[in-house]
Design a protein around this motif. Structure first.
Motif, PDB file in Angstrom:
ATOM      1  N   LEU A  15       0.865  -1.185   0.000  1.00 55.23           N
ATOM      2  CA  LEU A  15       0.000   0.000   0.000  1.00 55.23           C
ATOM      3  C   LEU A  15       0.897   1.228   0.000  1.00 55.23           C
ATOM      4  N   ARG A  16       0.491   2.219  -0.760  1.00 58.03           N
ATOM      5  CA  ARG A  16       1.268   3.468  -0.762  1.00 58.03           C
ATOM      6  C   ARG A  16       0.315   4.632  -0.528  1.00 58.03           C
ATOM      7  N   PRO A  17       0.093   4.988   0.715  1.00 59.41           N
ATOM      8  CA  PRO A  17      -0.908   6.032   1.001  1.00 59.41           C
ATOM      9  C   PRO A  17      -0.391   7.423   0.667  1.00 59.41           C
ATOM     10  N   TYR A  18      -1.329   8.327   0.409  1.00 61.11           N
ATOM     11  CA  TYR A  18      -0.966   9.740   0.319  1.00 61.11           C
ATOM     12  C   TYR A  18      -0.586  10.206   1.720  1.00 61.11           C
ATOM     13  N   SER A  19       0.411  11.078   1.788  1.00 61.46           N
ATOM     14  CA  SER A  19       0.762  11.541   3.136  1.00 61.46           C
ATOM     15  C   SER A  19       0.670  13.050   3.289  1.00 61.46           C
ATOM     16  N   ASN A  20       0.236  13.773   2.245  1.00 58.57           N
ATOM     17  CA  ASN A  20       0.119  15.232   2.402  1.00 58.57           C
ATOM     18  C   ASN A  20      -0.851  15.570   3.511  1.00 58.57           C
ATOM     19  N   VAL A  21      -0.589  16.681   4.185  1.00 56.16           N
ATOM     20  CA  VAL A  21      -1.477  17.060   5.289  1.00 56.16           C
ATOM     21  C   VAL A  21      -2.908  17.223   4.787  1.00 56.16           C
ATOM     22  N   SER A  22      -3.059  17.676   3.560  1.00 51.62           N
ATOM     23  CA  SER A  22      -4.411  17.880   3.040  1.00 51.62           C
ATOM     24  C   SER A  22      -5.158  16.556   2.893  1.00 51.62           C
ATOM     25  N   ASN A  23      -4.426  15.439   2.828  1.00 48.20           N
ATOM     26  CA  ASN A  23      -5.084  14.135   2.692  1.00 48.20           C
ATOM     27  C   ASN A  23      -5.382  13.500   4.048  1.00 48.20           C
ATOM     28  N   LEU A  24      -4.893  14.113   5.113  1.00 54.98           N
ATOM     29  CA  LEU A  24      -5.057  13.499   6.434  1.00 54.98           C
ATOM     30  C   LEU A  24      -6.316  14.039   7.099  1.00 54.98           C
ATOM     31  N   LYS A  25      -6.943  13.191   7.872  1.00 55.16           N
ATOM     32  CA  LYS A  25      -8.175  13.582   8.568  1.00 55.16           C
ATOM     33  C   LYS A  25      -7.918  13.532  10.072  1.00 55.16           C
ATOM     34  N   VAL A  26      -8.630  14.394  10.798  1.00 51.33           N
ATOM     35  CA  VAL A  26      -8.536  14.316  12.264  1.00 51.33           C
ATOM     36  C   VAL A  26      -9.297  13.080  12.700  1.00 51.33           C
ATOM     37  N   TRP A  27      -8.648  12.253  13.498  1.00 53.53           N
ATOM     38  CA  TRP A  27      -9.236  10.992  13.935  1.00 53.53           C
ATOM     39  C   TRP A  27     -10.416  11.279  14.841  1.00 53.53           C
ATOM     40  N   ASP A  28     -11.569  10.657  14.543  1.00 54.18           N
ATOM     41  CA  ASP A  28     -12.733  10.958  15.379  1.00 54.18           C
ATOM     42  C   ASP A  28     -12.573  10.415  16.802  1.00 54.18           C
ATOM     43  N   PHE A  29     -11.579   9.569  17.025  1.00 57.63           N
ATOM     44  CA  PHE A  29     -11.274   9.120  18.394  1.00 57.63           C
ATOM     45  C   PHE A  29     -11.003  10.324  19.299  1.00 57.63           C
ATOM     46  N   TYR A  30     -10.464  11.388  18.694  1.00 54.89           N
ATOM     47  CA  TYR A  30     -10.100  12.562  19.495  1.00 54.89           C
ATOM     48  C   TYR A  30     -11.304  13.444  19.822  1.00 54.89           C
TER      49      TYR A  30
END
Length: 1878
Positions: free
Chosen positions: A1591-1606
């Motif tokens: 797997l090669r995920p995108y790592s740009n900050v724009s692709n990251l989501k705040v984890w709803d665990f938080y």
């Protein structure tokens, strides 16, 4: 009549007695020679005649005149008119001494310096000496004095034929009328014409009203010199008691300026030091600490420089200098700006006309104009005072009328009604001396009135109406000015003077004779004659016209400030009235609904007044008995009213409630009544002496008024208390009554006067007793045993320490002294409270009684009474307190007890608290809508595991919803005390704010019933549980021990020796053990793809273990070791690691005797004793060629001895992933640096570095050497496509915030500083990228370590320096993330931006981005065939994160439930991530704080999971579950820092028999297994893995989501991660409603943040599975496991897919995800790279799958790999039961469930009976024999020896033990029969 002049004095120059250069004044003559009786001769006149000092002068100066002012000891002012002229010095005159030598003033002249250089008349030329004529008077007629002295001087100079003695005699005997000329008979009498007998005539005009100051032109002059702003600031400074100093070269100007400033202050009188002209010798007066107004000659300006707190006004320069440390409060707006505007209109009338095209012609200024202007300016200030003080008479309290009026001013009420409580200026003016004088002088009700009285009483309405009409204002000013002018010049017509003046330049004439010596006798004779004539005349009485002073309209606030949002509308007041009437009618439910609205309304003043008024109506006969609920409501509303009262009570709310708190009461039991005052004591107003004084004086006034209103009735009936008199008297105020009484006083007989005085005194005295009682009611706490009074009461503590500036005068002396001196220790507390209250009341009584003239006998009596009153009240309160404790609390809801886990125990029972809303707005019904669940009222519980709040919302509209908020104690990160308002009573209470790393915040206010000691105890217990001294104190341990009481805890200090002994013995046997343990080994073959998904069966798992037992003799004595240590040498085998090494084909254990040459790697037991590296596992994978003894040396090069070991091998490219700690200086770095320059110091070529080089070489050579001839160059395209192509690792090194991947970043951070040294062959540094073959090994290290390192010349390995963040940055970032997700207080503007801004500031996502970026880089390198060594920090934080992520991305096995568990156990637990240290689990780690490295890894997995939802067998909930429990300390899994510590504590292998008990799980994995069988919550239904592995995920900050665990929370049940607690009671089915009504609709309201959405609305598959289970239960069938059902459905679906002709492995949810995102390499976007995809499957087959080479088969095998699909095998069970089985080498005995299956000819075993997944299979075909066995070490103790039997197979011998002998026999028979059947 009054004397015009008291003394005439002649003062001349005399030499200084000490012979200094300066002379001194000498009084030559004074008339009359003896002092007047009523007016003694003022001392020190000589100084004031020449303020700059007596000096000789070389030329004749013209005569000068000024008036100095002296103030005597009685504050009487004496005006000294001084006319000075110069006479030539005769040679003899220097030694002449007057006969009057006694008068000589020996003034020390340190202050005055010689201004002129005339020390002696030595220089040629004539010298002149000053001589002064002085007139001393108590009247201020400066012009008359000037004329009179001028006349005397003229007679002398001009040599007129007039006898000087007669003139002076006439001057001294001249009398003028007293002020008030209008009352005299004729004009001649009012304007007195005098003549001194020299043909002169003067008219003296006496002012009409004495009280109005005479200013002439001084005010106008002052404004002309200084300007408006400056004069205004001087005016404010003088009023607020600052020091003011005038400077000028002219004495007359100084005198005028001071006179002008004083005139402006009218009607206030200036009562401090006032010296318009200060002599040089007295300059030290300027450093006095008191305020003053002083004038000083500008020549002495230098001396005034160092005065720090003096405001200096320079009249000549027109400046006012205010020092930095002085703050002059300005006039309150709008008065400041209005006054400024009117002043500018008066001073500069042309200003209005300046812009006119045709301005009217201007008139020239005359002296008359100046006088009129002067009066206009004064009129402006008179208006200002009238506006400032309007209505002041309504705030006067008349305390005594006879014998003299005693009047007090109610300052707080005045400020409150004006809305100026906060105004600094008015506050200071009212506290000043001048105002005190104003009250005592003008407060008198019966006296003569003046202009100000009429203005303030009658003109205020006009002034308010004129405010916006400047011309009307000006007209009013002119009217007032006219009156002021008329007062000074009542008869302008007769003002004709005829006075002889000396000729021009007369002073320059040479023929001067000296001023003659006068004949004292003549003068004295004239004076005596006049005196004799006066004696016959009747004494002059100042005829005063006294009247009642008008009070004016009652105060209505001119500056009515709207009180914020609480402007009370009639509707609000209606709500208050309704609520009160509901309370008294007993409609409690209605009242309860209205209460919140009432409490909100009570923020407004009108509503509070309304409340007090309404409550008054319900009091009959001073008493109102209520029931408990009514009482609670009334008290609550009173408290709400009082809490907004300041200590001054300016709006009189506390005053209005004071009678009520002693009226409302409830019966607690027969004879015990509780009054409302015992519940409203916690307010600062009760401990303010000013409040009590004002209240006292107000009540005294009421009673005194009543006394005179009913002369017939002596006693004051109680109904008079509130001041209701008969109707005709109603409108007469107390001042009117007092005025009438003062008028009648002189007419009364002596006896009647005495009687009235006595009555008044008794009235005051009785009120003092009453107030002593009242004060004891409100100051003594209900529970006087606690010393609450001083600790918790706001205010009284301040008073005691005299820290409160407002009350220092009334209170002093500290508490501590009091009970050391007064009482012993025994009863200190009660005495403490009582003593403090007695002292407080005594001070009050002293003050008010002295002021109101109570007799000393009465005062003494009071002092005796007060302690008794207090003591009696304390005794009454004891009964009330006792009974009130028995009361059931009414309105408090029942405490809801939380549900606890098995084994969880309550440490502190519920403390009542309010849970307050924090910054998250969901709970308060914020933008998301929904009800306001917070604030909630309930209790906080502390258990061994959690902090739990349970309660209900305070908002009655929300309904009976239970609110639960909790978090594990172990997750607490911050606890701070706060002071907050309780939501209902609105009291200020202590609170706590607890923040946890599971993203929860408890912001609580303790209920008032919770004492501070309980709150403190809660904090201490919480702290003790959060940081136990030892890890054994954590819940995971204490949980078990609660059920096994027999086990004593081990003492920490034993750890060392026992382990040392163990290791010594282990090492002793190591050689022979290792020597012979591999002889019988079979070579390992990697399992086929089909088996790889399941956990390897027990025999395979054992195969990798070192299978040899130790003889009992090698163990240490049993006393030193726990049983778990004693069983076997279990510390060598790591199940997780070994199972994984075996799966990866890394797992050959080989020794020096038999080394399998074909295997490049081996398992080395070199660390079995944890001797090389404490934080590594016992078995490690190292290159085959490296000897164990070399590893010790290699390890020295690395931090924490964590040398590089293999942790994963790619199945396809055979590249390996290694991990290690960072390098020490003499590691690889030193090795590379020292290549070309061998220094003499390195002659011995540091052996460890060489070993290290060998080691890396061995790693490189152990890789299959394949160089890709096609030139496929993943890395270079990776670089060029995504790293901007500017240097190899440019973007990975991007640090900090600018780490978005992209070309711009690459160019910004191009790697110029790295790898930039040219190679030896001179090729450019980037040439390596162009070569087809890459380095065989990449070392990823910290940039800081690898600075200046050269690349390896052979290109076998290459360094990749990157910048990584440190653990402390993770900690700091996490703190900010916590605050962003769970803010402590609501944002002022709740907008998403503020959350996103703080999220960005935390830099958490940037760190996630960094980790993913590095991981993807490593994945690429491994995929392209190069090995990678990750060598960062100490090798246990970021290294672990990266290595784990790489394996997760590269190997689909780790994306299964079993695989992920294995990954965590291997990389995180075995390889020693410091869970305890990073989680601050014990007291020792408290300072280091919580650093969530593991949580960050889980967040990264969550990001990958979001991007590849179909690649993971586990759900997002599984990640959250691990995230919660890694910090919760519920399980032992995530405790301690390494396997070494776990073995030391006996954790790694639990004791036999303990495992299968029905105890709570100790391992989180076991818990997950159990839960997974019951519920699919951890399972991901969309799991359908593709064939491509990487797997090669995108790592740009724009692709990251705040984890709803938080961010998510469930207030209905608390966090959902403790499954037993989250399962609430099931909802009743809709059809069977308990009330029997028709079924309601199926709709249900789901509240955000309250309900658990997955439970209320499960997804479709979960819903179907639940439905299926329900139907099965209804039909009475045993319900099938959800997993079996699901697997069958999937299998059927797969078959359908096959029949449809689709060859893809489809699942229930066939690939709806866009195909390119599921598998396509994110970074491999350029042409040649795509070929990876087509190759991926083939490489899979070749490396891992031995079944078939056809693609179809491979597809099938991969899909079955992850399914864990098995059919139910119930029909094949021939015989089953429990047997103990001995594990492999170093493994304990374990109880398993065995099944003998005749059909399949197998003996299978499971973990327990209900398990479907079999743990292992013994094939009966391989069994050689079944024989009786013998017990080995660690076998179950209680079992008979004959219950043991062995099953010997071709592979190994299995040892079994049945529960007893018969069942053992049964088993042996069954197995034998199976074998024989076969």
């Amino acid at each position: 009549m009054a004397r015009l002049a008291d003394y005439f004095v002649l003062v001349a120059f005399g030499p200084h007695p000490r012979g200094s250069g300066e002379g001194q004044g000498q009084i030559l003559q004074r008339f009359p020679e003896k002092d007047w009786e009523d007016n003694p001769f003022p001392q020190g006149i000589e100084l004031f005649c020449q303020p700059s000092g007596w000096q000789l002068c070389p030329e004749r100066n013209p005569p000068t005149f000024f008036v100095a002012v002296l103030t005597d000891i009685n504050s009487e002012r004496h005006y000294c008119a001084c006319l000075t002229f110069w006479e030539p010095v005769e040679s003899t005159q220097e030694v002449v001494c007057t006969e009057d030598g006694t008068e000589k003033e020996e003034e020390a002249d340190e202050g005055g310096q010689a201004r002129l250089s005339s020390t002696t008349p030595a220089q040629p030329g004539q010298l002149f000496a000053p001589k002064t004529l002085v007139l001393v008077s108590r009247l201020d007629h400066a012009e008359v004095f000037r004329n009179s002295l001028g006349l005397i001087y003229a007679i002398h100079v001009e040599g007129l034929n007039v006898c000087l003695e007669n003139v002076i005699g006439n001057l001294l005997t001249c009398t003028v009328p007293l002020a008030g000329g209008s009352q005299l008979d004729s004009v001649e009498e009012g304007a007195r014409t005098i003549s001194l007998g020299a043909g002169d005539r003067q008219v003296i005009q006496t002012p009409l009203v004495d009280s109005l100051p005479v200013s002439r032109c001084s005010v106008a002059l002052l404004f002309r010199q200084l300007g408006i702003t400056n004069v205004l600031s001087l005016f404010c400074a003088a009023l607020t008691e600052h020091k003011v100093l005038f400077l000028s070269r002219s004495y007359q100007r100084l005198a005028d300026a001071c006179r002008g400033l004083l005139a402006l202050l009218f009607p206030l009188r200036y009562s401090f030091t006032y010296v318009p002209i200060l002599p040089a010798q007295l300059l030290e007066v300027l450093s006095t600490p008191t305020p003053f107004i002083i004038g000083v000659n500008a020549a002495f300006q230098a001396e005034t420089q160092e005065l720090l707190d003096v405001i200096v006004a320079d009249l000549d320069g027109g400046t006012v200098t205010v020092p930095e440390c002085v703050h002059i409060p300005p006039l309150p707006e709008p008065l400041q700006s209005q006054t400024h505007n009117v002043l500018s209109m008066v001073l500069d009338p042309e200003l209005e006309l300046a812009d006119l095209a045709f301005p009217p012609p201007t008139t020239s200024a005359s002296s008359l104009k100046m006088q009129v202007g002067d009066k206009e300016l004064r009129a402006v200030f008179l208006r200002l005072f009238a506006q400032l003080l309007q209505g002041y008479r309504w705030c006067l309290h008349i305390v005594r009328i006879h014998p003299e009026p005693v009047i007090r001013f109610h300052k707080a009420a005045f400020l409150g009604q004006r809305g100026l409580v906060e105004d600094d200026f008015l506050m200071k003016v009212l506290e000043g001396m001048a105002f005190a004088g104003f009250v005592s002088e003008r407060g008198v009700p019966y006296r003569s009135t003046d202009l100000f009285d009429e203005l303030v009483a009658n003109e205020v309405a006009r002034m308010r109406a004129d405010e916006n009409h400047p011309h009307r204002v000006l007209r009013h000013v002119q009217e007032l000015a006219e009156q002021l002018y008329k007062n000074e010049n009542p008869y302008p017509a007769v003002a004709m003077h005829k006075v002889q003046r000396p000729g021009e330049a007369s002073h320059l004439r040479q023929t001067h004779r000296p001023f003659p010596r006068l004949d004292e006798g003549t003068v004295q004779w004239i004076v005596d004659q006049a005196a004799a004539k006066m004696q016959g005349a009747p004494p002059a009485v100042k005829a005063e016209k006294r009247t009642t002073v008008p009070s004016g309209p009652p105060m209505t606030a001119i500056l009515e400030r709207s009180s914020g949002p609480h402007i009370n509308s009639a509707r609000r007041l209606e709500v208050v009235r309704n609520c009160i009437s509901y309370v008294f009618e007993g409609k409690m439910l209605e009242a309860k609904k209205l209460l919140p609205a009432v409490l909100r309304a009570l923020k407004g003043r009108a509503a509070r007044r309304c409340l007090a008024h309404e409550l008054h109506l319900h009091v009959q006969q001073n008493r109102a008995v209520l029931d408990h609920q009514q009482f609670d409501f009334v008290v609550r509303m009173m408290n709400c009213c009082l809490q907004d009262c300041t200590s001054l009570d300016e709006h009189g709310i506390a005053a209005a409630l004071l009678p009520l708190v002693t009226a409302f009461c409830r019966k607690l039991s027969p004879g015990v009544t509780q009054f409302a005052y015992s519940c409203v004591q916690e307010h600062v107003v009760w401990s303010t002496p000013q409040f009590w004084e004002a209240m006292f004086y107000g009540d005294v006034q009421t009673h005194i008024r009543a006394l005179y209103l009913e002369p017939a009735d002596d006693r004051v009936s109680p109904s008079q208390e509130v001041g209701e008199a008969q109707s005709q008297d109603d409108e007469r105020s107390a001042l009117d009554v007092a005025s009438e009484q003062r008028r009648l006083w002189p007419t009364l007989s002596r006896e009647k006067q005495q009687e009235l005085v006595q009555k008044e005194e008794s009235t005051v005295f009785s009120q003092a007793i009453h107030y002593a009682n009242r004060m004891s009611y409100l100051l003594l706490p209900l529970d006087s045993s606690k010393s609450r009074l001083l600790r918790e009461r706001a205010g009284l503590g301040d008073l005691e320490s005299a820290s409160n500036s407002l009350v220092t005068n009334s209170m002093a002396g500290s508490v501590a002294e009091s009970y050391d001196t007064e009482s012993g220790f025994e009863d200190a507390e009660t005495c403490d409270v009582a003593g403090a209250v007695v002292r407080f009341i005594n001070r009050f009584v002293d003050k008010v009684c002295t002021e109101s003239g109570v007799t000393s006998d009465h005062l003494k009596g009071l002092h005796v009474m007060v302690p008794d009153i207090v003591q009696m009240h304390i005794e009454t309160l004891e009964a009330v307190h006792r009974e009130s404790k028995r009361l059931p609390p009414i309105q408090k809801p029942k405490l809801l007890r939380p549900r606890l886990l098995p084994g969880e125990q309550c440490v502190l029972d519920g403390l009542r608290v309010y849970l307050l809303p924090d910054g998250r707005e969901e709970g308060v019904g914020g933008s998301g809508g929904g009800p306001a669940l917070l604030p909630a009222e309930g209790a906080v519980f502390l258990t061994t595991y959690r902090v739990i709040f349970t309660g209900m919302p305070t908002d009655p509209l929300v309904g009976e919803q239970v609110v639960v908020r909790s978090f594990p104690v172990a997750a607490l990160t911050k606890e701070k005390r706060i002071s907050v308002q309780t939501p209902v009573e609105q009291l200020l209470q202590d609170g706590l704010q607890l923040r946890s790393c599971t993203f929860q915040l408890l912001k609580m206010a303790f209920d008032e019933e919770v004492g501070s000691d309980s709150a403190e105890l809660f904090r201490k217990q919480l702290h003790k549980l959060r940081y136990p001294p030892d890890i054994r104190g954590t819940f995971a341990f204490t949980l078990g021990s609660a059920h096994t009481p027999g086990r004593p805890p081990r003492v920490a200090k034993d750890k060392g020796p026992s382990l040392r002994t163990l290791s010594r013995n282990l090492v002793k046997n190591a050689k022979k053990t290792i020597g012979r343990q591999y002889v019988t080994r079979k070579k390992y073959n990697p399992p086929s793809w089909e088996h790889r998904g399941q956990p390897p069966p027990e025999d395979q798992e054992d195969e990798i273990s070192v299978s040899e037992e130790l003889e009992p003799s090698t163990l240490t004595p049993s006393s030193a070791l726990k049983p778990s240590d004693r069983m076997t040498m279990s510390s060598l085998v790591e199940r997780a690691c070994c199972r994984d090494y075996q799966r990866l084909g890394l797992g050959t254990l080989s020794s020096s005797l038999s080394r399998a040459k074909s295997e490049p790697f081996r398992i080395s037991p070199v660390n079995r004793m944890y001797a090389i590296c404490r934080s590594y596992p016992g078995l490690l994978i190292v290159p085959q060629s490296i000897q164990d003894n070399a590893l010790q040396r290699v390890s020295r090069c690395y931090r924490q001895n964590r040398f590089p070991v293999v942790c994963w091998r790619s199945g396809r490219s055979k590249a390996v992933l290694l991990r290690s700690g960072g390098l020490h200086g003499k590691g690889v770095v030193g090795l590379f640096k020292a290549q070309n320059t061998p220094s003499p110091g390195q002659a011995q070529a540091d052996s460890s570095s060489l070993e290290q080089e060998k080691y890396l070489q061995a790693v490189v050579s152990s890789m299959p050497r394949y160089a890709d001839s096609s030139g496929r160059n993943t890395l270079s395209s990776f670089s060029s496509a995504h790293m901007g192509g500017h240097g190899k690792w440019s973007s990975v090194r991007a640090s900090g915030r600018s780490s978005g991947l992209g070309a711009d970043v690459g160019s910004r951070l191009a790697g110029r500083d790295l790898l930039s040294t040219p190679h030896t062959n001179g090729a450019p540094p980037d040439s390596g990228f162009l070569r087809p073959q890459r380095a065989a090994l990449y070392i990823i290290g910290d940039k800081a370590q690898l600075k200046g390192v050269r690349p390896d010349p052979l290109q076998q390995w290459e360094l990749v320096p990157i910048e990584v963040f440190e653990a402390r940055q993770v900690k700091a970032s996490f703190k900010k993330l916590l605050k962003a997700c769970v803010p402590g207080c609501s944002a002022t503007e709740p907008s998403a931006a503020s959350f996103l801004r703080s999220l960005e500031d935390s830099e958490w996502l940037i760190q996630i981005h960094k980790l993913l970026q590095i991981s993807v880089l490593v994945v690429e390198l491994l995929d392209s065939g190069s090995s990678v060594l990750v060598s960062l920090e100490d090798g246990w934080d970021i290294t672990t994160q990266v290595v784990s992520l790489v394996q997760l991305l590269s190997d689909p096995f780790y994306r299964t439930l079993e695989g992920f568990r294995l990954l965590v156990e291997k990389e995180w637990l075995s390889f020693g991530h410091r869970f305890s240290h990073r989680g601050a689990h014990t007291l020792a780690g408290q300072s280091s704080g919580f650093t969530p490295v593991f949580l960050q890894f889980l967040d990264c997995v969550h990001q990958v999971h979001l991007q590849f939802p179909m690649e993971f067998e586990f759900s997002q909930f599984y990640l959250k579950f691990l995230g919660y429990h890694h910090a919760s300390r519920r399980f032992r899994t995530f405790l301690l820092d390494s396997d070494y510590e776990r073995i030391e504590l006996g954790l790694l292998y639990e004791e036999k028999g303990e495992r299968r008990g029905q105890l709570a799980c100790k391992s989180v994995w076991e818990y997950v297994d159990r839960l997974s069988k019951r519920t699919p919550m951890f399972y991901n239904y969309t799991y359908a893995p593709e064939d491509t592995e990487v797997l090669r995920p995108y790592s740009n900050v724009s692709n990251l989501k705040v984890w709803d665990f938080y961010t998510e929370e469930t207030l209905a049940e608390g966090p959902p991660y403790d499954w037993e607690l989250a399962q609430g009671p099931p909802e009743p089915p809709e059809e069977e409603r308990p009330d029997g009504g028709a079924p309601q609709s199926r709709r249900r309201v789901v509240w955000p943040c309250y309900d658990s959405r997955p439970r209320v609305q499960p997804d479709a598959i979960s819903r179907l599975l639940e439905e299926l289970q329900r139907l099965e239960t209804e039909l009475g069938r045993p319900s099938e496991r959800w997993k079996d059902t699901w697997d069958r459905v999937k299998a059927a679906q797969r078959l359908e897919g096959r029949q449809d002709g689709r060859g893809t492995p489809s699942s229930l949810l066939v690939s709806t995800v866009p195909h390119h995102r599921r598998s396509l390499g994110v970074y491999l976007q350029e042409g040649p790279v795509g070929s990876t995809l087509s190759l991926s499957l083939d490489s899979d087959q070749s490396s891992g799958s031995t079944t078939s080479s056809s693609r179809q088969a491979a597809r099938r095998s991969t899909s079955t790999l992850y399914s864990q699909f098995q059919t139910a095998e119930s029909e094949n069970r021939s015989y089953e039961g429990t047997l103990y089985k001995k594990g492999a080498f170093m493994k304990p005995w374990k109880a398993r469930w065995f099944v003998l299956d005749k059909t399949k000819h197998q003996l299978r075993y499971y973990d327990h009976r209900v398990d479907t997944e079999c743990k292992g299979i013994i094939d009966l075909a391989e069994v050689e024999a079944v024989a009786p066995g013998t017990p080995t070490i660690g076998a179950p103790k209680t079992v008979d020896e004959k219950a043991f039997f062995d099953v010997k197979t071709t592979r190994r011998v299995y040892n079994f033990c049945a529960q007893d002998v018969p069942s053992a026999q049964q088993w042996v028979d069954r197995i034998q029969s199976c074998l024989s059947d076969a």
